[in-house]
Design a protein around this motif. Structure first.
Motif, PDB file in Angstrom:
ATOM      1  N   SER A  61       0.831  -1.203   0.000  1.00  0.00           N
ATOM      2  CA  SER A  61       0.000   0.000   0.000  1.00  0.00           C
ATOM      3  C   SER A  61       0.863   1.249   0.000  1.00  0.00           C
ATOM      4  CB  SER A  61      -0.893   0.036   1.246  1.00  0.00           C
ATOM      5  OG  SER A  61      -1.872  -0.959   1.184  1.00  0.00           O
ATOM      6  N   VAL A  62       0.536   2.161  -0.881  1.00  0.00           N
ATOM      7  CA  VAL A  62       1.127   3.497  -0.880  1.00  0.00           C
ATOM      8  C   VAL A  62       0.125   4.364  -0.129  1.00  0.00           C
ATOM      9  CG1 VAL A  62       1.958   5.427  -2.271  1.00  0.00           C
ATOM     10  CG2 VAL A  62       2.229   3.069  -3.104  1.00  0.00           C
ATOM     11  N   ARG A  63       0.597   5.075   0.899  1.00  0.00           N
ATOM     12  CA  ARG A  63      -0.304   5.812   1.768  1.00  0.00           C
ATOM     13  C   ARG A  63      -0.159   7.316   1.572  1.00  0.00           C
ATOM     14  NH1 ARG A  63      -2.822   1.934   4.223  1.00  0.00           N
ATOM     15  NH2 ARG A  63      -3.995   3.318   5.549  1.00  0.00           N
ATOM     16  N   SER A  64      -1.147   8.051   2.053  1.00  0.00           N
ATOM     17  CA  SER A  64      -1.192   9.509   1.883  1.00  0.00           C
ATOM     18  C   SER A  64      -0.326  10.262   2.888  1.00  0.00           C
ATOM     19  CB  SER A  64      -2.634  10.006   1.982  1.00  0.00           C
ATOM     20  OG  SER A  64      -3.144   9.777   3.283  1.00  0.00           O
ATOM     21  N   GLY A  65       0.283   9.542   3.817  1.00  0.00           N
ATOM     22  CA  GLY A  65       1.161  10.140   4.817  1.00  0.00           C
ATOM     23  C   GLY A  65       2.031   9.070   5.439  1.00  0.00           C
ATOM     24  N   PRO A  66       2.997   9.474   6.268  1.00  0.00           N
ATOM     25  CA  PRO A  66       3.959   8.536   6.848  1.00  0.00           C
ATOM     26  C   PRO A  66       3.390   7.774   8.047  1.00  0.00           C
ATOM     27  CG  PRO A  66       4.484  10.745   7.549  1.00  0.00           C
ATOM     28  CD  PRO A  66       3.326  10.861   6.589  1.00  0.00           C
ATOM     29  N   GLY A  67       2.554   6.789   7.770  1.00  0.00           N
ATOM     30  CA  GLY A  67       1.991   5.957   8.826  1.00  0.00           C
ATOM     31  C   GLY A  67       0.809   5.162   8.330  1.00  0.00           C
ATOM     32  N   ARG A  89      10.833   9.288   7.319  1.00  0.00           N
ATOM     33  CA  ARG A  89      10.220   9.685   8.593  1.00  0.00           C
ATOM     34  C   ARG A  89       9.980   8.415   9.389  1.00  0.00           C
ATOM     35  NH1 ARG A  89       6.001  14.658   7.583  1.00  0.00           N
ATOM     36  NH2 ARG A  89       7.332  15.834   6.166  1.00  0.00           N
ATOM     37  N   GLY A  90      10.933   8.111  10.280  1.00  0.00           N
ATOM     38  CA  GLY A  90      10.867   6.857  11.021  1.00  0.00           C
ATOM     39  C   GLY A  90      10.945   5.699  10.037  1.00  0.00           C
ATOM     40  N   PRO A  91      10.037   4.706  10.168  1.00  0.00           N
ATOM     41  CA  PRO A  91      10.072   3.576   9.249  1.00  0.00           C
ATOM     42  C   PRO A  91       9.380   3.845   7.912  1.00  0.00           C
ATOM     43  CG  PRO A  91       8.367   3.222  10.863  1.00  0.00           C
ATOM     44  CD  PRO A  91       9.067   4.509  11.251  1.00  0.00           C
ATOM     45  N   TRP A  92       8.883   5.064   7.721  1.00  0.00           N
ATOM     46  CA  TRP A  92       8.139   5.410   6.501  1.00  0.00           C
ATOM     47  C   TRP A  92       9.015   6.199   5.541  1.00  0.00           C
ATOM     48  CZ3 TRP A  92       3.539   3.246   5.569  1.00  0.00           C
ATOM     49  CH2 TRP A  92       2.936   2.598   6.646  1.00  0.00           C
ATOM     50  N   LEU A  93       8.882   5.862   4.258  1.00  0.00           N
ATOM     51  CA  LEU A  93       9.680   6.500   3.217  1.00  0.00           C
ATOM     52  C   LEU A  93       8.773   7.246   2.251  1.00  0.00           C
ATOM     53  CD1 LEU A  93      12.030   3.491   2.430  1.00  0.00           C
ATOM     54  CD2 LEU A  93      12.467   5.413   3.975  1.00  0.00           C
ATOM     55  N   GLY A  94       9.115   8.502   1.974  1.00  0.00           N
ATOM     56  CA  GLY A  94       8.437   9.280   0.947  1.00  0.00           C
ATOM     57  C   GLY A  94       9.054   8.917  -0.390  1.00  0.00           C
TER      58      GLY A  94
END
Length: 136
Positions: A61-67, A89-94
């Motif tokens: 899933s590609v999400r709309s924000g880091p989480g 941002r933490g474990p999330w990548l833009g």
């Protein structure tokens, strides 16, 4: 103006300005690209989707924000998809990624200022657990 380069690229590829902004506008937290250094690409890392369960959903899933929640799913990508990693941002990548694969996203050159990615490719947030670095 910080939006000029992505829009010029979008126009060169025959996309409308509205189309270039549509995907970015759908993100709650836009992916920021550029200005990590005068010699670095706007998104300096290249990665590929790996480690998905083929017996499960077999998509990331590609999400709309880091989480996870409250950010919504904006796209689904599959094993082997290549992504340009622009921020962490933490474990999330833009990330920025081409659909169709091979399209020039305009992030493989330095940008003078850090700015929200506005196309022509897709962007969003994915969990780092499912990516393997290829370069950068």
């Amino acid at each position: 103006m910080t939006w000029r380069k992505p829009l010029v690229l979008a126009a060169a590829l025959g996309l409308s300005i509205a189309a270039a902004h549509a995907q970015t506008a759908s993100l709650d937290v836009p992916v920021q690209a550029g200005a990590d250094g005068p010699e670095l690409d706007a998104c300096p890392r290249l990665a590929a989707v790996t480690g998905l369960d083929p017996k499960g959903d077999d998509f990331l899933s590609v999400r709309s924000g880091p989480g996870g929640r409250p950010y919504r799913e904006v796209d689904r990508i599959h094993t082997g998809q290549r992504l340009s990693v622009c921020e962490t941002r933490g474990p999330w990548l833009g990330v920025v990624y081409a659909a169709p694969e091979g399209q020039d996203c305009g992030v493989a050159t330095p940008w003078p200022r850090r700015t929200a990615y506005a196309g022509p490719c897709r962007s969003g947030w994915v969990h780092r657990r499912y990516l393997t670095d290829l370069a950068g």
